[in-house]
Design an enzyme around this catalytic site. Structure first.
Site, short mmCIF file in Angstrom:
data_model
loop_
_atom_site.label_atom_id
_atom_site.label_comp_id
_atom_site.label_asym_id
_atom_site.label_seq_id
_atom_site.Cartn_x
_atom_site.Cartn_y
_atom_site.Cartn_z
N HIS A 95 0.90 -1.22 -0.24
CA HIS A 95 0.14 0.17 0.22
C HIS A 95 0.67 0.79 -0.24
O HIS A 95 1.95 1.04 0.51
CB HIS A 95 -0.88 0.39 0.87
CG HIS A 95 -1.70 -1.14 1.52
ND1 HIS A 95 -3.03 -1.15 1.59
CD2 HIS A 95 -1.78 -1.97 1.83
CE1 HIS A 95 -3.40 -2.10 1.83
NE2 HIS A 95 -2.69 -2.75 2.42
N TYR A 96 -0.05 2.64 -0.40
CA TYR A 96 0.59 3.71 0.33
C TYR A 96 0.00 4.17 1.24
O TYR A 96 -0.83 3.41 1.52
CB TYR A 96 0.83 4.53 -1.16
CG TYR A 96 -0.29 5.53 -1.71
CD1 TYR A 96 -0.64 5.91 -1.02
CD2 TYR A 96 0.70 5.62 -3.29
CE1 TYR A 96 -1.77 6.30 -1.91
CE2 TYR A 96 -0.62 5.91 -3.50
CZ TYR A 96 -1.85 6.40 -3.53
OH TYR A 96 -2.68 7.17 -3.76
N THR A 97 0.12 5.13 1.61
CA THR A 97 -0.26 5.13 3.83
C THR A 97 -1.15 6.06 2.92
O THR A 97 -2.09 7.05 3.62
CB THR A 97 1.00 6.84 4.10
OG1 THR A 97 1.19 7.16 3.21
CG2 THR A 97 2.16 5.22 4.94
N ASP B 201 -3.44 2.50 -4.65
CA ASP B 201 -2.36 2.66 -4.44
C ASP B 201 -1.76 0.75 -4.25
O ASP B 201 -2.19 -0.22 -3.90
CB ASP B 201 -2.13 3.13 -2.84
CG ASP B 201 -2.99 1.88 -1.94
OD1 ASP B 201 -4.32 1.70 -1.92
OD2 ASP B 201 -2.95 1.92 -1.24
N GLU C 186 2.55 -1.09 4.72
CA GLU C 186 2.07 0.66 3.97
C GLU C 186 3.64 1.32 4.14
O GLU C 186 4.07 1.66 4.51
CB GLU C 186 0.81 0.88 5.36
CG GLU C 186 -0.23 0.79 5.36
CD GLU C 186 -1.10 1.68 4.40
OE1 GLU C 186 -0.49 1.94 3.69
OE2 GLU C 186 -2.52 1.05 4.42
ZN LIG Z 1 -4.23 0.85 0.60
#
Ligand SMILES: [Zn+2]
Length: 264
Positions: A37-39, A154, A102
């Site tokens: 993911h990205y945050t 993401d 993340e």
């Molecule tokens: Zn995510």
């Protein structure tokens, strides 16, 4: 007790910042997916605060900051709350069968900066370690957008999947260059659309084979492009997108003969 628990769960080299947001994994599930993911937050610290806030109802196992510092929030044996409503190869409850990382980045709505090299190096080291310990297969390292294409984007098209694959993390095929030629776009129907949908579903995307280039198809094609053909992310299945998808299918079939698209 706390010290004992710490020894049991904390990854060496990671900062331990326990989040209350976790539960038991569903019975009968094994950990076989890694979700990246990205945050979508202004800083890693802000993201960690949110992921540790009992009111947020979200968490993940690890956060990798821009400077490469790794913070662990949930023990790997526990079910963190990062994937939300999502599915892969027809299986829901991805949280029960995955580990979530993340990666700190402000996201598409706030300039979407490049991922720094030191951060990517930390992601690679962490993912290598997790996959080696857990036996997670390269094709089971997925973007959040892969498992929830209708609502997530993401870690996005700037995420260097090619670089990760070269380092032994995940899988990637060289995208076919973008040229002219036949393409398929929203609203079209017919056998070629059905074939496209079948290929995307065989790979693992949550997609109904309707024979019509509907919104879900556009969203899945967009997710595929973010991961495998990042030069243009537009949801239109052009010849480059389709050739790249064919190439991916062939690569996976070669990896496990007779089991293309099988989950294990
Ligand atoms: Zn995510």
């Amino acid at each position: 007790m706390m010290e004992r628990r710490l020894l049991d769960v904390a990854l060496p080299g990671a900062v331990w910042r326990p989040s209350p947001n976790f539960g038991p994994r569903a019975d009968g599930t094994s950990i076989d997916i890694l979700v990246l993911h990205y945050t979508d937050m202004k800083s890693a610290e802000a993201a960690i605060d949110l992921l540790c806030d009992p009111a947020s109802n979200v968490s993940c196992h690890y956060v990798v900051a821009e400077d490469g510092v790794i913070t662990q929030l949930v023990a790997e044996r526990d079910r963190a709350w990062h994937a939300g409503v999502s599915s892969w190869h027809g299986e829901g409850d991805i949280n029960s069968r995955s580990i979530g990382i993340e990666i700190a980045n402000r996201g598409h709505d706030h300039g979407y900066p490049d991922f720094p090299d030191v951060q990517i190096a930390a992601v690679i080291a962490l993912a290598c370690d997790i996959c080696a310990r857990r036996g997670i297969r390269p094709e089971r390292i997925l973007a959040h957008s892969d498992i929830a294409p209708d609502r997530k984007r993401d870690p996005g098209e700037k995420f260097p999947w090619k670089h990760l694959a070269a380092a032994g993390v995940g899988h990637f095929v060289e995208p076919e260059p973008i040229r002219g030629g036949r393409f398929f776009s929203p609203g079209e129907s017919g056998a070629p659309i059905e074939a496209l949908q079948a290929m995307l579903a065989l790979y693992g995307y949550p997609l109904q084979i309707t024979g019509t280039y509907d919104l879900a198809t556009e969203q899945v094609v967009t997710a595929f492009q973010r991961h495998f053909r990042p030069a243009r992310v537009d949801g239109i299945a052009d010849s480059s997108t389709i050739a790249t998808l064919h190439r991916l299918g062939r690569a996976l079939a070669e990896r496990s003969p007779g089991a293309a698209g099988a989950t294990r």
